[in-house]
Scaffold this active site. Structure first.
Site, mmCIF file in Angstrom:
data_model
loop_
_atom_site.group_PDB
_atom_site.id
_atom_site.type_symbol
_atom_site.label_atom_id
_atom_site.label_comp_id
_atom_site.label_asym_id
_atom_site.label_seq_id
_atom_site.Cartn_x
_atom_site.Cartn_y
_atom_site.Cartn_z
ATOM 1 N N CYS A 96 28.920 -25.219 -19.352
ATOM 2 C CA CYS A 96 30.190 -25.823 -18.940
ATOM 3 C C CYS A 96 31.036 -26.171 -20.170
ATOM 4 O O CYS A 96 32.231 -25.890 -20.214
ATOM 5 C CB CYS A 96 29.917 -27.067 -18.106
ATOM 6 S SG CYS A 96 31.402 -27.870 -17.457
ATOM 7 N N CYS A 120 26.150 -32.232 -12.590
ATOM 8 C CA CYS A 120 27.041 -32.875 -11.630
ATOM 9 C C CYS A 120 27.130 -32.150 -10.296
ATOM 10 O O CYS A 120 27.422 -32.769 -9.268
ATOM 11 C CB CYS A 120 28.439 -33.011 -12.239
ATOM 12 S SG CYS A 120 29.190 -31.425 -12.716
#
Length: 377
Positions: A121, A217
């Protein structure tokens, strides 16, 4: 001015004076860390623009405590920007996040590797995409809430560990390129988390007591296997559990439930000594187990390396898991060679290098493609 917003803190953006002539873009996830960075930027006198990337849908994941970059988190980021009086923009990067992070996460597990989606990410949607967005907005720098330090050295900007070892995120940022590091700023690297929350409270930010985001997440309730199973149903294919000596010991319930170095959950009893997962063979769907000594490796081959300094033939400290202690090593070509056998080195994880003379400085790193058994060196 709040007691903790001292002049030395306001200088952490490392920009030429006058700051009122500078523009700072702040990456805002909706959490307390990036909100305090935005507050520090606003108090510096520079023009501030907040940017939030929506990374997944506004559904159950978005409402989960400890998530980021969706739903309530976007509203929290906007509320902070409104309170501090600067512009805030939201960009939809859900499709790119799914393709480059979530799908790759599933594919890595399917290939018998242990992925680190947070690094992917940072390499992609966060630093690469935000980097371009900040440039498009005419920013002088892009500031984030990561706990690392940007230190100016003799040859330019260097990446260093955070002063608070409990918060340090340098392992997850090894892929930061020199070009990105020249443009990035990390104002929280010299602060403890308690000080960050105190700043948020003094400024009356609604996120002051907000829980920290979780490591991954996008995984609801931490059920990694459930997500991978949903995306790749074949991940539940069963296979054999085999001892390193070739003995068939039983059957497993799918490679996604195992990782190199794992001891618990193998469910093989009646053995003379504890067994660990030594390797995963995706082609044959086999889980190979053995005693702890079978985990010892002399080195590893790295791929997708990113270097912030020359490491060839240089003594370094190598960290092969986020919670591992850095150990003496050397890099020769694409091979990481340990000074002493290392245990639990898993393909798919990262090997991150620190300066042997200054253990706070990050030299870069790469992805572990394969390891070499100590007895085969």
């Amino acid at each position: 001015m709040a007691a903790l917003l001292t002049p030395d803190r306001l200088g952490d953006f490392q920009l030429a004076e006058p700051l009122k002539a500078r523009r700072i873009v702040v990456a805002m996830s909706g959490g307390v860390d990036s909100s305090v960075v935005a507050a520090l930027a606003a108090r510096s006198g520079a023009e501030v623009i907040g940017v939030t990337l929506q990374l997944y849908e506004h559904g159950a994941k978005a409402k989960r405590v400890g998530a980021c970059c969706a739903g309530q988190d976007i509203r929290d980021a906007r509320a902070v920007a409104d309170r501090l009086g600067f512009a805030h923009h939201v960009y939809d990067h859900e499709s790119r996040f799914r393709d480059t992070v979530i799908d790759q996460f599933a594919d890595e597990y399917l290939a018998g590797r242990t992925p680190i989606p947070c690094v992917r990410c940072n390499m992609g949607v966060k630093f690469t995409d935000l980097f371009q967005l900040a440039h498009d907005l005419g920013a002088d720098c892009l500031a984030t809430g990561h706990y690392v330090r940007r230190v100016m050295g003799p040859a330019g900007a260097e990446l260093h560990r955070a002063l608070d070892p409990a918060r340090d995120q340098s392992y997850f940022l090894f892929a930061t390129t020199q070009e990105q590091l020249d443009f990035l700023r990390f104002p929280l690297g010299g602060l403890e988390k308690s000080a960050v929350r105190e700043i948020a409270r003094e400024l009356g930010l609604g996120v002051a007591a907000k829980p920290d985001s979780q490591d991954i997440c996008f995984v609801p309730d931490g059920d990694y296997a459930g997500l991978v199973r949903k995306l790749r149903p074949e991940a539940d294919d069963r296979g054999e559990i085999v001892h390193v000596d070739g003995t068939l010991l039983g059957a497993h319930k799918g490679l996604i439930h195992y990782t190199v170095g794992q001891r618990r959950g193998i469910d093989i009893g009646g053995q003379a000594e504890p067994l660990y997962v030594v390797r995963l063979e995706a082609e044959t769907k086999r889980v190979v187990v053995g005693p702890r000594r079978a985990l010892a490796v002399s080195g590893a081959r790295l791929g997708e390396a990113n270097w912030l300094a020359d490491v060839e033939g240089r003594d370094v400290l190598a960290k092969v898991r986020s919670m591992a202690k850095p150990v003496p090593a050397r890099m020769v070509g694409d091979r990481l060679l340990f000074a002493a056998p290392e245990y639990g080195v898993a393909p798919g994880q990262a090997a991150v290098f620190y300066d042997a003379g200054d253990a706070s400085r990050v030299l870069g790193g790469g992805w572990i493609e394969e390891s070499f058994a100590a007895d085969a060196a």
